[in-house]
Design an enzyme around this catalytic site. Structure first.
Site, short mmCIF file in Angstrom:
data_model
loop_
_atom_site.label_atom_id
_atom_site.label_comp_id
_atom_site.label_asym_id
_atom_site.label_seq_id
_atom_site.Cartn_x
_atom_site.Cartn_y
_atom_site.Cartn_z
N LYS A 4 0.85 -1.21 0.00
CA LYS A 4 0.00 0.00 0.00
C LYS A 4 0.88 1.25 0.00
O LYS A 4 2.08 1.19 0.27
CB LYS A 4 -0.91 -0.01 1.23
CG LYS A 4 -0.17 0.03 2.55
CD LYS A 4 -1.13 -0.01 3.72
CE LYS A 4 -0.37 0.04 5.05
NZ LYS A 4 -1.29 0.08 6.22
N CYS A 37 13.22 25.39 0.93
CA CYS A 37 12.32 25.97 -0.06
C CYS A 37 11.48 24.88 -0.72
O CYS A 37 11.67 23.70 -0.48
CB CYS A 37 13.13 26.72 -1.11
SG CYS A 37 14.34 27.88 -0.44
N MET A 38 10.58 25.28 -1.60
CA MET A 38 9.73 24.30 -2.27
C MET A 38 10.54 23.33 -3.11
O MET A 38 10.27 22.12 -3.13
CB MET A 38 8.69 24.99 -3.15
CG MET A 38 7.75 24.03 -3.85
SD MET A 38 6.52 24.84 -4.90
CE MET A 38 5.46 25.58 -3.66
N ASP A 39 11.56 23.83 -3.81
CA ASP A 39 12.30 23.02 -4.76
C ASP A 39 13.78 22.89 -4.46
O ASP A 39 14.48 22.14 -5.14
CB ASP A 39 12.16 23.61 -6.17
CG ASP A 39 10.73 24.00 -6.49
OD1 ASP A 39 9.87 23.11 -6.48
OD2 ASP A 39 10.48 25.20 -6.70
#
Length: 372
Positions: A41, A313-315
């Site tokens: 799963k 940060c996001m990236d």
């Protein structure tokens, strides 16, 4: 086995031989004829469901367990002949598909059975009765509920009580009082059934590894340790065989700069250099599952620890380098580099969570690359 083309240097590398070894070791300690249900799963706990499932089956697993109908559909596309069990709740709308495609469903509601019986199905729907012996999630928890559920299934055409199971809440703990209570309740309930189903399964990973062999019944559900992780610190101290972690997370330096004492790094300027130093930028951020709470966590560069600094940060994120390195220098976030290891458990400790959560939160934006 296929590996997608990966341009971005950030990737999760999955060691399929480790998974194979972990399954074989468990199989060798089970009673004869006991089946292994490989729990795949949540995209195989973030490891990649198809490749993990295929490897587990090759190593001796005979059934695949998922959590949702959509996961079952995905599995069936790749494994047309393998037994598939949905462990969680299933909507009535999925019943015709499950029956037509030989997918086993967990069941715990008489009302659900009565509604499902009205569906247009012409093949036996295999149902596994879930007994709640103390987990408090899903499952029948009284003798009357069990009897009514069993009677509803046997009264319906094209429905079969194929299995019965429960889930232990404290199998990975040293204190066995609550566990023993759950075991007794399950055995008492099992005696109430007029006929023993084909598959009785109660052993989760911890139960399979450290509990009495009599609890193996017809099958065991192998989850977290199939991926090389111990269910708890206590279980780790008494493992019957060494586990091989399968998951590693890698990237590389995409930028290196020298900053002066007093200069700050990242959003909010939360990190300020106390002395001249080198800062490296990594192409991985919270959109990849490297959440902000990991600030301060070490990574490995050239076999040396380097902490994450500033806000993630996001990236991207930034690390404090021990010295200057070239662009493209390999960085290990989880795994071993030059004999030094950063484990999933290290990340779990930093995040104040369990090791299960760590590979699951690494998003699908990070490609899974498979090795043998």
């Amino acid at each position: 086995m296929e590996n997608i083309q990966c341009f971005r240097p950030t990737k999760a590398v999955i060691d399929l031989q480790a998974i194979r070894d972990n399954v074989v070791h468990l199989k060798n300690m089970l009673q004869p004829e006991v089946q292994i249900i490989a729990v795949v799963k949540a995209n195989a706990y973030g490891h990649g469901d198809i490749e993990v499932a295929r490897t587990a089956m090759e190593a001796g697993a005979t059934i695949l367990a998922v959590a949702t109908p959509d996961e079952a559909v995905h599995m069936r596309e790749y494994f047309p002949q393998v037994g598939i069990l949905v462990l969680g709740a299933t909507p009535i709308s999925f019943v015709p598909y499950a029956a037509a495609n030989d997918i086993m469903l967990a069941v715990f509601s008489q009302e659900w059975v009565e509604q499902a019986a009205k569906q247009n199905i012409d093949r036996s729907l295999k149902l596994h009765i879930k007994i709640d012996t103390g987990m408090g999630r899903i499952g029948v928890s009284t003798r009357d509920e069990l009897q009514q559920l069993y009677d509803a299934i046997t009264a319906a055409s094209h429905m079969l009580v194929d299995g019965v199971f429960t889930h232990f809440a404290t199998a990975d703990e040293e204190d066995t009082k609550y566990f023993d209570k759950q075991v007794k309740m399950f055995k008492d309930f099992l005696q109430l059934l007029p006929k023993k189903p084909r598959l009785v399964h109660v052993a989760n990973t911890a139960t399979s590894l450290i509990k009495d062999a009599s609890l193996q019944f017809d099958a065991v559900r192998y989850g977290i340790s199939m991926y090389g992780l111990a269910p708890s610190p206590y279980v780790e101290t008494i493992l019957p065989f060494p586990l091989r972690p399968a998951f590693s997370l890698q990237t590389e330096l995409v930028y290196v700069k020298k900053i002066k004492a007093g200069q700050s790094v990242g959003y909010g300027a939360t990190y300020t250099a106390e002395e001249d130093c080198y800062v490296g930028t990594l192409p991985i951020g919270y959109a990849d599952g490297m959440i902000r709470k990991l600030c301060g966590q070490n990574v490995l560069v050239d076999g040396k620890f380097a902490p994450i600094i500033g806000r993630i940060c996001m990236d991207q994120c930034m690390i404090l380098l021990p010295t200057a390195y070239n662009i493209g220098e390999k960085v290990t976030l989880i795994g071993t580099q030059q004999g030094v290891t950063i484990s999933i458990d290290d990340w779990a400790g930093k995040l104040e969570t369990i090791n299960y959560e760590v590979p699951c939160i690494i998003t699908n934006r990070v490609p899974r690359i498979y090795s043998n």
